[in-house]
Structures are given as structure tokens and as C-alpha cells.
Scaffold this motif. Structure first.
Motif, PDB file in Angstrom:
ATOM      1  N   LYS A   2       0.963  -1.155  -0.054  1.00 29.74           N
ATOM      2  CA  LYS A   2      -0.108  -0.024  -0.142  1.00 29.74           C
ATOM      3  C   LYS A   2       1.402   1.602   0.043  1.00 29.74           C
ATOM      4  O   LYS A   2       0.232   2.451  -1.037  1.00 29.74           O
ATOM      5  CB  LYS A   2      -1.235  -0.290   1.545  1.00 29.74           C
ATOM      6  CG  LYS A   2      -2.316  -0.888   0.976  1.00 29.74           C
ATOM      7  CD  LYS A   2      -3.096  -0.990   2.560  1.00 29.74           C
ATOM      8  CE  LYS A   2      -4.518  -1.738   2.243  1.00 29.74           C
ATOM      9  NZ  LYS A   2      -5.127  -1.809   3.061  1.00 29.74           N
ATOM     10  N   GLU A   5       2.297   1.544  -3.511  1.00 33.10           N
ATOM     11  CA  GLU A   5       0.759   2.386  -4.252  1.00 33.10           C
ATOM     12  C   GLU A   5       0.443   3.633  -4.123  1.00 33.10           C
ATOM     13  O   GLU A   5       0.583   4.906  -4.477  1.00 33.10           O
ATOM     14  CB  GLU A   5      -0.300   1.464  -4.089  1.00 33.10           C
ATOM     15  CG  GLU A   5      -0.161   0.242  -4.284  1.00 33.10           C
ATOM     16  CD  GLU A   5      -1.478  -0.284  -4.966  1.00 33.10           C
ATOM     17  OE1 GLU A   5      -2.263  -0.707  -3.492  1.00 33.10           O
ATOM     18  OE2 GLU A   5      -1.345  -2.043  -5.156  1.00 33.10           O
ATOM     19  N   THR A   6       0.664   3.865  -2.575  1.00 31.75           N
ATOM     20  CA  THR A   6       0.384   5.299  -1.992  1.00 31.75           C
ATOM     21  C   THR A   6       1.888   6.159  -2.763  1.00 31.75           C
ATOM     22  O   THR A   6       1.661   7.162  -3.399  1.00 31.75           O
ATOM     23  CB  THR A   6       0.716   5.642  -0.912  1.00 31.75           C
ATOM     24  OG1 THR A   6      -0.735   5.231  -0.414  1.00 31.75           O
ATOM     25  CG2 THR A   6      -0.186   7.357  -0.672  1.00 31.75           C
TER      26      THR A   6
END
Length: 209
Positions: A2, A5-6
Motif C-alpha cells: 500500500k 502504491e501511495t
């Protein structure tokens, strides 16, 4: 994953703004210069890819197209290394492998990126030691090199760089050049006069030296 992806999305959003501005300028210039159509095609391909949330480094281009893409200085086109921070236990007992590292490796494959596994706790302890103590500490843990050394080596590999050494009465120094550079180009890293006056290079096998 995550976190990856951020960060990647932030880079993609930044690139989208740049591409939009470049497309506007190129579209205007196309009215008087039709030769820019090939550049426009590349820009539109990049825009479509970014809108899908995919980094430019995951795209395929010909060598000539890459020259243009590199000139755009897009953040998501730059080569990347993912550095996975694991526990001391995972690094020593499991060779740095766990399910989270596996996820990072799978994602990195989609971008032909490298993954380096380190333990920040171990690196902090190493930073407080001198060279002799560092070697003994790594040997005690069963590690061949520190995470910092692995990161530097991976960075050189990713950027296709090598080092060569010069030695003299005053200093021994490492110089960085692109892999495949010829001896005169390496000499130019030391001083432009050496490159201009270059005559020849003599090589000696490392074992002999």
C-alpha cells in the motif's frame, strides 16, 4: 505494498500534470510542424498509461523513443529500487524473506525494478561500529555484507555504473563511470586534460596486483 502504491500514485499525478502541459504545447506546434506527430503519439501513449495508474517505467519503448521519454524528466519513468525493512530475526534466520517482501518482489517484477532487503535495526547497530567491529558483527550474524553495501551495489547495477580506482602518494580514490565506457572516457572523469592527451591504458590482473 500500500505504501508503494501511495508513493507511485503521487509520482503519477505529478507526471500527468507535466504531460498535459506538454501535449498542449505540442498540439499547438503541430499546426506548423507536422514532424512533431511522432512525439505527440508518444505523449498520448504515456497519458493513457498514467491514467490507468501505471508508471511510465513499466512501458516499452524503442531506443529512439526512450531518448525522447528521458528528455521529459518524468518521475515515474526513473529507475527505482524498493528497499524492504524487515526484522533482525527475519534477516538472520529467514534470509530476509517474509510474505510482505514476497509481495514487494512481485510488484517490482512488473516494473523490472530491484528489491533490497535490510534491517534498519541492524544497520543502526553497524553504524556505531568501526570497520573491524563491523566485520566481526556481520560474521556473528552470518551476513556477508551490510544492508547499505547491498543498496549501493544494487544502485550501481540499476544505473549500469562501475567504479575504477586510482592510487598515488596522496590518495586512493574510486571513480564512477557508465559500464562500457572506454579508457579515454574514464580518464576524462579524472581530468579533461588526461582524456585529451590520452595515449594508452595498461591492464593488470587483479590477482597479480
Amino acid at each position: 505494498q500500500k505504501d508503494i502504491e501511495t508513493i507511485n500514485l503521487e509520482l503519477i499525478f505529478s507526471d500527468e500534470e507535466l504531460i498535459d502541459r506538454r501535449i498542449m504545447r505540442t498540439r499547438k506546434a503541430l499546426k506548423s510542424d507536422k514532424s512533431l506527430q511522432s512525439e505527440m503519439n508518444i505523449l498520448e501513449r504515456i497519458k493513457a498509461t498514467l491514467e490507468e495508474g501505471i508508471s511510465v517505467r513499466a512501458m516499452e519503448f524503442s531506443e529512439k523513443e526512450w531518448e525522447f521519454v528521458r528528455s521529459l524528466q518524468l518521475l515515474s519513468a526513473k529507475p527505482i529500487i524498493y528497499c524492504a525493512n524487515v526484522s533482525e530475526e527475519d534477516l538472520v534466520e529467514n534470509n530476509g524473506e517474509n510474505k510482505f517482501v514476497d509481495e514487494v518482489r512481485e510488484f517490482a517484477k512488473t516494473e523490472d525494478a530491484e528489491v533490497v532487503v535490510i534491517s534498519a535495526k541492524i544497520e543502526q547497530e553497524i553504524a556505531e561500529l568501526d570497520d573491524e567491529e563491523k566485520d566481526a558483527f556481520l560474521e556473528e550474524l552470518g551476513l556477508k555484507e551490510s544492508g547499505l553495501d547491498k543498496l549501493i551495489r544494487s544502485s550501481y547495477h540499476l544505473l549500469d555504473l562501475i567504479s575504477f580506482l586510482t592510487a598515488g602518494p596522496q590518495e586512493v580514490r574510486a571513480w564512477t563511470v557508465r559500464r562500457g565506457s572506454k579508457a579515454p572516457q574514464a580518464a576524462g572523469k579524472i581530468h579533461s586534460d588526461i582524456e585529451r592527451g590520452f595515449i594508452r591504458a595498461e591492464t593488470i590482473a587483479y590477482e597479480d596486483l
